[in-house]
Write a protein that holds these residues in place. Structure first.
Motif, PDB file in Angstrom:
ATOM      1  N   LEU A  90      38.585  60.248  38.309  1.00  0.00           N
ATOM      2  CA  LEU A  90      37.366  60.913  37.856  1.00  0.00           C
ATOM      3  C   LEU A  90      37.737  62.289  37.355  1.00  0.00           C
ATOM      4  CD1 LEU A  90      34.211  61.085  37.719  1.00  0.00           C
ATOM      5  CD2 LEU A  90      34.357  62.185  39.969  1.00  0.00           C
ATOM      6  N   LEU A  91      37.372  62.576  36.118  1.00  0.00           N
ATOM      7  CA  LEU A  91      37.479  63.931  35.577  1.00  0.00           C
ATOM      8  C   LEU A  91      36.153  64.607  35.918  1.00  0.00           C
ATOM      9  CD1 LEU A  91      38.983  62.986  32.103  1.00  0.00           C
ATOM     10  CD2 LEU A  91      40.204  63.683  34.172  1.00  0.00           C
ATOM     11  N   SER A  92      36.164  65.456  36.938  1.00  0.00           N
ATOM     12  CA  SER A  92      34.918  65.909  37.557  1.00  0.00           C
ATOM     13  C   SER A  92      34.365  67.220  37.020  1.00  0.00           C
ATOM     14  CB  SER A  92      35.112  66.030  39.068  1.00  0.00           C
ATOM     15  OG  SER A  92      36.019  67.070  39.365  1.00  0.00           O
ATOM     16  N   SER A  93      34.956  67.757  35.971  1.00  0.00           N
ATOM     17  CA  SER A  93      34.514  69.051  35.454  1.00  0.00           C
ATOM     18  C   SER A  93      34.565  70.057  36.597  1.00  0.00           C
ATOM     19  CB  SER A  93      33.141  68.941  34.799  1.00  0.00           C
ATOM     20  OG  SER A  93      32.800  70.148  34.162  1.00  0.00           O
ATOM     21  N   ASP A  94      33.490  70.823  36.810  1.00  0.00           N
ATOM     22  CA  ASP A  94      33.512  71.848  37.861  1.00  0.00           C
ATOM     23  C   ASP A  94      32.780  71.437  39.130  1.00  0.00           C
ATOM     24  OD1 ASP A  94      35.075  73.679  36.557  1.00  0.00           O
ATOM     25  OD2 ASP A  94      33.403  74.798  35.718  1.00  0.00           O
ATOM     26  N   ILE A  95      32.324  70.192  39.227  1.00  0.00           N
ATOM     27  CA  ILE A  95      31.525  69.814  40.390  1.00  0.00           C
ATOM     28  C   ILE A  95      32.316  69.905  41.691  1.00  0.00           C
ATOM     29  CG2 ILE A  95      31.895  67.317  40.295  1.00  0.00           C
ATOM     30  CD1 ILE A  95      28.839  67.093  40.913  1.00  0.00           C
ATOM     31  N   LEU A  96      33.620  69.727  41.652  1.00  0.00           N
ATOM     32  CA  LEU A  96      34.461  69.848  42.852  1.00  0.00           C
ATOM     33  C   LEU A  96      35.572  70.868  42.628  1.00  0.00           C
ATOM     34  CD1 LEU A  96      34.560  66.076  43.733  1.00  0.00           C
ATOM     35  CD2 LEU A  96      33.440  67.867  45.064  1.00  0.00           C
ATOM     36  N   MET A  97      35.240  71.936  41.938  1.00  0.00           N
ATOM     37  CA  MET A  97      36.249  72.942  41.617  1.00  0.00           C
ATOM     38  C   MET A  97      36.658  73.744  42.853  1.00  0.00           C
ATOM     39  SD  MET A  97      34.194  76.036  39.771  1.00  0.00           S
ATOM     40  CE  MET A  97      35.317  77.347  40.175  1.00  0.00           C
ATOM     41  N   ARG A  98      37.821  74.348  42.721  1.00  0.00           N
ATOM     42  CA  ARG A  98      38.312  75.287  43.729  1.00  0.00           C
ATOM     43  C   ARG A  98      38.888  76.477  43.002  1.00  0.00           C
ATOM     44  NH1 ARG A  98      42.344  71.631  47.014  1.00  0.00           N
ATOM     45  NH2 ARG A  98      42.108  70.182  45.308  1.00  0.00           N
ATOM     46  N   PHE A  99      38.691  77.656  43.573  1.00  0.00           N
ATOM     47  CA  PHE A  99      39.309  78.850  43.020  1.00  0.00           C
ATOM     48  C   PHE A  99      40.762  78.876  43.448  1.00  0.00           C
ATOM     49  CE2 PHE A  99      34.805  80.061  43.368  1.00  0.00           C
ATOM     50  CZ  PHE A  99      34.570  80.401  42.045  1.00  0.00           C
ATOM     51  N   GLY A 100      41.657  79.225  42.536  1.00  0.00           N
ATOM     52  CA  GLY A 100      43.077  79.284  42.853  1.00  0.00           C
ATOM     53  C   GLY A 100      43.768  77.971  42.557  1.00  0.00           C
ATOM     54  N   ASP A 101      45.066  77.975  42.737  1.00  0.00           N
ATOM     55  CA  ASP A 101      45.892  76.812  42.417  1.00  0.00           C
ATOM     56  C   ASP A 101      46.556  76.199  43.640  1.00  0.00           C
ATOM     57  OD1 ASP A 101      45.370  77.049  39.696  1.00  0.00           O
ATOM     58  OD2 ASP A 101      46.986  78.490  39.435  1.00  0.00           O
ATOM     59  N   ASP A 102      46.156  76.616  44.817  1.00  0.00           N
ATOM     60  CA  ASP A 102      46.831  76.143  46.021  1.00  0.00           C
ATOM     61  C   ASP A 102      46.375  74.733  46.388  1.00  0.00           C
ATOM     62  OD1 ASP A 102      48.117  78.559  46.240  1.00  0.00           O
ATOM     63  OD2 ASP A 102      46.597  79.411  47.570  1.00  0.00           O
ATOM     64  N   ALA A 103      47.299  73.820  46.392  1.00  0.00           N
ATOM     65  CA  ALA A 103      47.021  72.465  46.880  1.00  0.00           C
ATOM     66  C   ALA A 103      47.150  72.498  48.400  1.00  0.00           C
ATOM     67  CB  ALA A 103      47.997  71.475  46.273  1.00  0.00           C
ATOM     68  N   THR A 104      46.153  71.960  49.091  1.00  0.00           N
ATOM     69  CA  THR A 104      46.173  71.933  50.551  1.00  0.00           C
ATOM     70  C   THR A 104      45.919  70.513  51.033  1.00  0.00           C
ATOM     71  OG1 THR A 104      43.818  72.363  50.782  1.00  0.00           O
ATOM     72  CG2 THR A 104      45.257  74.290  50.657  1.00  0.00           C
ATOM     73  N   ASP A 105      46.193  70.287  52.303  1.00  0.00           N
ATOM     74  CA  ASP A 105      45.896  68.978  52.886  1.00  0.00           C
ATOM     75  C   ASP A 105      44.403  68.749  53.001  1.00  0.00           C
ATOM     76  OD1 ASP A 105      48.546  68.266  53.120  1.00  0.00           O
ATOM     77  OD2 ASP A 105      48.718  68.992  55.187  1.00  0.00           O
ATOM     78  N   ASP A 106      43.632  69.842  53.134  1.00  0.00           N
ATOM     79  CA  ASP A 106      42.182  69.721  53.262  1.00  0.00           C
ATOM     80  C   ASP A 106      41.505  70.591  52.211  1.00  0.00           C
ATOM     81  OD1 ASP A 106      39.579  69.312  53.972  1.00  0.00           O
ATOM     82  OD2 ASP A 106      39.742  70.250  55.949  1.00  0.00           O
ATOM     83  N   PRO A 107      41.098  70.006  51.097  1.00  0.00           N
ATOM     84  CA  PRO A 107      40.475  70.797  50.035  1.00  0.00           C
ATOM     85  C   PRO A 107      39.021  71.168  50.314  1.00  0.00           C
ATOM     86  CG  PRO A 107      40.526  68.503  49.397  1.00  0.00           C
ATOM     87  CD  PRO A 107      41.267  68.611  50.707  1.00  0.00           C
ATOM     88  N   LEU A 108      38.405  70.568  51.348  1.00  0.00           N
ATOM     89  CA  LEU A 108      36.971  70.766  51.575  1.00  0.00           C
ATOM     90  C   LEU A 108      36.575  72.230  51.784  1.00  0.00           C
ATOM     91  CD1 LEU A 108      34.199  69.490  51.758  1.00  0.00           C
ATOM     92  CD2 LEU A 108      34.654  69.012  54.181  1.00  0.00           C
ATOM     93  N   PRO A 109      37.258  73.019  52.616  1.00  0.00           N
ATOM     94  CA  PRO A 109      36.841  74.417  52.771  1.00  0.00           C
ATOM     95  C   PRO A 109      36.840  75.196  51.454  1.00  0.00           C
ATOM     96  CG  PRO A 109      38.327  73.812  54.543  1.00  0.00           C
ATOM     97  CD  PRO A 109      38.341  72.673  53.550  1.00  0.00           C
ATOM     98  N   ALA A 110      37.833  74.962  50.613  1.00  0.00           N
ATOM     99  CA  ALA A 110      37.891  75.666  49.332  1.00  0.00           C
ATOM    100  C   ALA A 110      36.796  75.183  48.380  1.00  0.00           C
ATOM    101  CB  ALA A 110      39.268  75.497  48.699  1.00  0.00           C
TER     102      ALA A 110
END
Length: 87
Positions: free
Chosen positions: A7-27
């Motif tokens: 899914l190319l989600s546009s900004d609906i699930l965006m995160r600020f920054g480029d850090d990949a984490t195990d849990d993206p939910l807080p960001a």
């Protein structure tokens, strides 16, 4: 090349920054709270429920790292946040 369910989600699930984490939910929740462009959190929860119905292998937001694992949990958490904040 093997077919995938992306899914190319546009900004609906965006995160600020480029850090990949195990849990993206807080960001993701942080970006929802910091954003002032969303029409409403009720509409956001509705859109996320539609996405939740899809069988996805990867979500590619316009901003931030891809979401590649625990997709159902991440979506459920974002929906819970939006519904609680909209109430």
């Amino acid at each position: 090349m093997q077919a995938g369910k992306a899914l190319l989600s546009s900004d609906i699930l965006m995160r600020f920054g480029d850090d990949a984490t195990d849990d993206p939910l807080p960001a993701i929740i942080d970006s929802i709270t910091r954003s002032d462009y969303l029409p409403s959190l009720a509409h956001m929860a509705s859109a996320l429920r539609r996405i939740q119905a899809l069988d996805l292998d990867i979500i590619l937001p316009m901003h931030g790292p891809a979401i590649t694992h625990d997709i159902p949990r991440v979506l459920a958490g974002a929906i819970r946040y939006c519904e609680a904040a909209a109430a």
